[in-house]
Design a protein around this motif. Structure first.
Motif, PDB file in Angstrom:
ATOM      1  N   TYR A  41       0.900  -2.566   5.050  1.00 19.71           N
ATOM      2  CA  TYR A  41      -0.358  -3.007   4.445  1.00 19.71           C
ATOM      3  C   TYR A  41      -0.127  -3.375   2.993  1.00 19.71           C
ATOM      4  CZ  TYR A  41      -3.743  -1.964   8.115  1.00 19.71           C
ATOM      5  OH  TYR A  41      -4.478  -1.990   9.266  1.00 19.71           O
TER       6      TYR A  41
ATOM      7  N   VAL B 159      -2.392  -4.255  -0.746  1.00 18.61           N
ATOM      8  CA  VAL B 159      -3.673  -4.053  -1.408  1.00 18.61           C
ATOM      9  C   VAL B 159      -3.689  -4.781  -2.744  1.00 18.61           C
ATOM     10  CG1 VAL B 159      -4.122  -1.811  -0.316  1.00 18.61           C
ATOM     11  CG2 VAL B 159      -2.926  -1.904  -2.517  1.00 18.61           C
TER      12      VAL B 159
ATOM     13  N   ALA C 154       0.840  -1.195   0.000  1.00 11.63           N
ATOM     14  CA  ALA C 154       0.000   0.000   0.000  1.00 11.63           C
ATOM     15  C   ALA C 154       0.877   1.247   0.000  1.00 11.63           C
ATOM     16  CB  ALA C 154      -0.915  -0.004   1.218  1.00 11.63           C
TER      17      ALA C 154
ATOM     18  N   ILE D 238      -9.164  -0.018  -5.344  1.00 12.78           N
ATOM     19  CA  ILE D 238      -8.671  -0.978  -4.352  1.00 12.78           C
ATOM     20  C   ILE D 238      -9.816  -1.929  -4.029  1.00 12.78           C
ATOM     21  CG2 ILE D 238      -7.769  -1.286  -2.008  1.00 12.78           C
ATOM     22  CD1 ILE D 238      -5.812   0.203  -3.830  1.00 12.78           C
TER      23      ILE D 238
ATOM     24  N   VAL E 131      -8.694   2.287   1.347  1.00  9.71           N
ATOM     25  CA  VAL E 131      -8.672   1.158   2.283  1.00  9.71           C
ATOM     26  C   VAL E 131      -9.607   1.427   3.450  1.00  9.71           C
ATOM     27  CG1 VAL E 131      -7.224  -0.157   3.891  1.00  9.71           C
ATOM     28  CG2 VAL E 131      -6.401   0.333   1.574  1.00  9.71           C
TER      29      VAL E 131
ATOM     30  N   SER F 234      -7.600  -5.800   0.834  1.00  3.39           N
ATOM     31  CA  SER F 234      -6.501  -5.323   1.674  1.00  3.39           C
ATOM     32  C   SER F 234      -6.188  -6.346   2.758  1.00  3.39           C
ATOM     33  CB  SER F 234      -6.847  -3.987   2.341  1.00  3.39           C
ATOM     34  OG  SER F 234      -7.865  -4.166   3.318  1.00  3.39           O
TER      35      SER F 234
END
Length: 141
Positions: A34, A36, A5, A43, A13, A46
């Motif tokens: 993170y 994704v 991310a 997105i 997110v 996640s």
């Protein structure tokens, strides 16, 4: 495509987590760990890690409703878990709904008291997730 991310992904997110009714407290502080899945400019999945000492807390595993069941959740989860290989403190998760799903990835229920002390600093454990949530620990695959 699964990728780490980026700061610009945070609002998307947060929206994905809100749609899935998952906690958003503490996400921004740990967003550097993170991952994704994006489809075009959107997105759609996640998974995050809250790294504390040598332990990790899996957070924010979410998939957009219209792409559930396509394997994207499993893919982004595996990518996040890859980052935890070799962590001596273990990988933990809290869940109220996904215990059967997480068990497919080596997670087993454990007593809350078995959590490493440093994880109790997490907003997830302090107030974001209910105390009735199942605590799970990932066994070495």
């Amino acid at each position: 495509m699964i990728r780490q991310a980026e700061p610009r992904d945070l609002p998307a997110v947060i929206a994905l987590l809100s749609e899935a009714k998952l906690p958003t407290e503490g996400v921004a502080e740990h967003f550097h760990s993170y991952f994704v899945v994006d489809q075009g400019a959107r997105i759609v999945a996640s998974a995050g890690l809250e790294l504390r000492g040598d332990a990790a807390l899996l957070r924010s595993l979410a998939v957009a409703a219209d792409v559930r069941g396509t394997g994207l959740g499993a893919a982004v989860l595996r990518r996040a878990l890859h980052e935890t290989d070799g962590r001596d403190g273990g990988v933990y998760a809290l869940t109220t709904t996904a215990d059967a799903y997480l068990s497919r990835f080596g997670f087993q229920p454990v007593p809350r008291a078995s959590l490493p002390a440093q994880l109790f600093e997490s907003r997830e454990l302090q107030d974001a997730c209910p105390s009735s949530a199942t605590v799970m620990k990932r066994s070495v695959p």
